[in-house]
Scaffold this motif. Sequence first.
Motif, PDB file in Angstrom:
ATOM      1  N   UNK A 214       0.862  -1.182   0.000  1.00  0.00           N
ATOM      2  CA  UNK A 214       0.000   0.000   0.000  1.00  0.00           C
ATOM      3  C   UNK A 214       0.899   1.232   0.000  1.00  0.00           C
ATOM      4  N   UNK A 215       0.675   2.122  -0.959  1.00  0.00           N
ATOM      5  CA  UNK A 215       1.501   3.313  -1.172  1.00  0.00           C
ATOM      6  C   UNK A 215       0.653   4.541  -0.877  1.00  0.00           C
ATOM      7  N   UNK A 216       1.136   5.445  -0.003  1.00  0.00           N
ATOM      8  CA  UNK A 216       0.355   6.578   0.487  1.00  0.00           C
ATOM      9  C   UNK A 216       0.773   7.862  -0.220  1.00  0.00           C
ATOM     10  N   UNK A 217      -0.192   8.538  -0.842  1.00  0.00           N
ATOM     11  CA  UNK A 217       0.060   9.735  -1.657  1.00  0.00           C
ATOM     12  C   UNK A 217      -0.915  10.855  -1.319  1.00  0.00           C
ATOM     13  N   UNK A 218      -0.662  12.021  -1.955  1.00  0.00           N
ATOM     14  CA  UNK A 218      -1.623  13.121  -2.017  1.00  0.00           C
ATOM     15  C   UNK A 218      -1.904  13.448  -3.481  1.00  0.00           C
ATOM     16  N   UNK A 219      -3.106  13.922  -3.722  1.00  0.00           N
ATOM     17  CA  UNK A 219      -3.487  14.360  -5.060  1.00  0.00           C
ATOM     18  C   UNK A 219      -3.943  15.817  -4.983  1.00  0.00           C
ATOM     19  N   UNK A 220      -4.577  16.289  -6.034  1.00  0.00           N
ATOM     20  CA  UNK A 220      -5.135  17.628  -6.024  1.00  0.00           C
ATOM     21  C   UNK A 220      -6.491  17.669  -5.342  1.00  0.00           C
ATOM     22  N   UNK A 221      -7.295  18.657  -5.706  1.00  0.00           N
ATOM     23  CA  UNK A 221      -8.585  18.869  -5.088  1.00  0.00           C
ATOM     24  C   UNK A 221      -9.661  18.639  -6.146  1.00  0.00           C
ATOM     25  N   UNK A 222     -10.530  17.653  -5.914  1.00  0.00           N
ATOM     26  CA  UNK A 222     -11.463  17.201  -6.938  1.00  0.00           C
ATOM     27  C   UNK A 222     -12.860  17.015  -6.371  1.00  0.00           C
ATOM     28  N   UNK A 223     -13.832  17.105  -7.254  1.00  0.00           N
ATOM     29  CA  UNK A 223     -15.202  16.756  -6.892  1.00  0.00           C
ATOM     30  C   UNK A 223     -15.364  15.237  -6.811  1.00  0.00           C
ATOM     31  N   UNK A 224     -16.438  14.828  -6.176  1.00  0.00           N
ATOM     32  CA  UNK A 224     -16.868  13.431  -6.199  1.00  0.00           C
ATOM     33  C   UNK A 224     -17.778  13.260  -7.409  1.00  0.00           C
ATOM     34  N   UNK A 225     -17.285  12.597  -8.449  1.00  0.00           N
ATOM     35  CA  UNK A 225     -18.081  12.396  -9.651  1.00  0.00           C
ATOM     36  C   UNK A 225     -18.636  13.702 -10.169  1.00  0.00           C
TER      37      UNK A 225
END
Length: 372
Positions: A214-225
Amino acid sequence: MFRTRRNLLLVAPMLLATALVPGVANADGPFVPPNQNTVNRASMLSAAEVESTLHSLAARSKGALRVEEIGRSGQGRPLQVAYIGTGETRIWIQGRIHGNEPYGAEASLDFLKTLVSGGKHAREVLEEITFAVIPLYNPDGFEAYQRQEQVHRVDLNRDWGVDRPIFDQLNSVRASLGQPPLSENTYNNYTRHRAVESQAFWYAWADFLPHYMIDLHHQGTYYVGDTDEMTTFSVGISLDPGMLQPAQWDAVRRMGVVAADAAGKSGVVNVTRYPYINIPEGVTSASMLNGPGPRGEYANWRTSAMFFESRGGIGHKSSGYIIKQNVNGLWAITDAIADGSLATVDANRWADIPARGATIQTCDKFPQQCEF
């Protein structure tokens, strides 16, 4: 059923702002709003603090936790793996492979703290599972607060091995999807363990031979669907199913399902499914494909691996639940593996996890993205 929670993340109207959230990552971390200026690092551990915490946990564990230095980073910082457990099943957990994605370290250490606590739950898990935990894969990148390692400026998550059979398989999958083949230039430009960090951790992986990763990351800011809610936590798989053995594809989807279920139980967490990617040079990917090592050798092993992505807009006000959603996901997968229930999870529920939606462009929608 996977559900989203409407309006639980909104704050008072007086905090509304209009600054744009950038569409690309910047030096302060993934999608940090421009008016935040320098990201608030008060809630983040330094490389030295991560090392100190690991050794404190080892001392507290009375020999159960072993911290091993497997090498040095390009700038001379220790590369450390924490081993604990006596079980035959092996799980590898890693954080901070990208230097400006911080809370994988905190989540890893929080998880380890429970394992060394001596409680009944921890003891039962450790009888079934042995863990290799890497809170800080990229110490130089984190100290510089930049995505890459600092000698070659290599993205460490694009620096494991791709051989000719893997590349040919990749192009075969692309052809089946109606996509053009990747060029020989692409193949020749794979970095293949250029960084000393990649070399050290590949050999640690080949020695440990984890069943799961399991690899732990951050992403940007997104809507749910297509909703008006913000994604806080995504679960992802880094390869097309056509690249994987059927048992692997089932295992990684099951891992994603149980992590999504667990993380989504918190009232402030909205879980989504990370978009499709197919990147064989990534660490999780190469571990699943038996990719070659730094000198062209093979471990002859295939790990079932997936990754977590926490929301961007990092600050001390949001650190608590960002860390907790990762810890909840880690424990859900661990418990399902330890008690055997992972094999009974419906892998097809992976498709029921809401897809990650469009980028959230303005702070007036989620003002806490701009106020920390």
